[in-house]
Scaffold this motif. Structure first.
Motif: not given
Length: 331
Positions: A1-21
């Motif tokens: 199982m390939t785990l999400p890298t820190q770069e992916i976690l940061n990218a996901a957070y950056a993207a979701t901030r556009a819609v999440a509170r």
């Protein structure tokens, strides 16, 4: 199982901030004194859009769809919180969403899911675990209707998206906490949050809190492999997975997470305490991590502690019933 890298976690957070509170990080001096912690922070994810953290992972997962997949639409099963998060994410991105929901899931969650524009199909489980029956129907619908099948928690992208709750809390605190306690159903939130905190603080203690009978993550981590648990009656309707997902388990194992289980009485008491001390309404599943801390299951004395209060999707009548029965449950 390939785990999400820190770069992916940061990218996901950056993207979701556009819609999440950005949800509040709450503190209470009485709660801090009660637990003996140096500082106790409660991340109020129940105040997220759609009433729980689930929007974060759902939105990031839909961001990864191809144009053709977006047009076809998606199907997933959920007892309610992921259903609402996915329905809202689908509405934001223009992706048709079908949700298979157990017939005995809370009506409020079903109506909210439909209100966000999703199509809800009810599953009837009989003597089977309701997750298994709902999953089977979702797979059937995906095949019959050509929909993209999504899993509510066993998906590296879901794990990565849910990490945003922890990344946001760390930024709000201004430092990585010594202890993290988060609830676990299938483990998507716990897996993402654990990876985020482990990278920020290699010495942090990370605890997965689960209802008694549904402590699959804790038992699996202790056994070194995923195991199935018996289930049973619980007031925590959103945490009834009988086995953790492969992706969340791998993330929790890599991050050194430990597990613990709490009783319905402890959860109900935590709901009341959150209301009294933080003015925060929590559904039972959202109060599990706080219950673990208040019950003394987690060593927090002299430490900076982050507790994730994951959801607030509960009708007033049910909340009032459980809070009023706190003494009865304890007895």
């Amino acid at each position: 199982m390939t785990l999400p890298t820190q770069e992916i976690l940061n990218a996901a957070y950056a993207a979701t901030r556009a819609v999440a509170r950005e949800t509040p990080l709450l503190q209470s001096e009485p709660l801090t004194k009660m637990t003996g912690a140096t500082a106790l922070f409660v991340k109020a994810e129940g105040l997220q859009k759609a009433g729980s953290f689930k929007l974060r992972g759902a939105y990031w997962r839909l961001c990864g769809l191809s144009a053709e997949e977006r047009q076809r639409g998606v199907v997933a099963y959920s007892s309610g919180n992921f259903a609402q998060g996915l329905a809202l994410a689908g509405r934001e991105l223009g992706v048709p969403v079908t949700i298979v929901m157990p017939a005995d899931a809370p009506e409020m969650k079903r109506r909210a899911t439909e209100g966000f524009g999703a199509k809800v199909v009810l599953s009837h489980h009989g003597d089977r675990p309701r997750e298994e029956a709902a999953s089977a129907l979702a797979i059937q619908l995906a095949g019959e209707q050509g929909l993209v099948l999504l899993h509510p928690f066993d998906d590296p992208a879901i794990v990565a998206g849910q990490a945003g709750a922890a990344l946001e809390a760390i930024a709000q605190i201004g430092a990585a906490p010594d202890v993290l306690v988060a609830p676990v159903g299938g483990g998507g939130l716990m897996g993402g949050a654990a990876l985020a905190l482990r990278a920020a603080n290699p010495r942090a203690e990370i605890w997965a809190a689960e209802p008694e009978g549904y402590d699959g993550m804790g038992r699996s981590l202790a056994a070194g492999e995923r195991v199935k648990v018996p289930g049973g009656a619980t007031i925590c309707d959103a945490l009834q997975a009988t086995m953790p997902g492969e992706a969340p388990f791998a993330a929790c194992q890599a991050a050194g997470v430990r597990g613990l289980a709490v009783t319905d009485a402890e959860v109900a008491r935590a709901m009341r305490t959150a209301f009294d001390e933080l003015k925060l309404v929590l559904e039972p599943s959202g109060a599990v991590a706080l219950a673990a801390v208040l019950a003394g299951r987690v060593p927090v004395a002299g430490k900076t502690v982050l507790v994730v209060a994951s959801g607030s999707n509960i009708p007033f009548a049910r909340f009032s019933e459980l809070v009023d029965k706190t003494k009865e449950l304890v007895a």
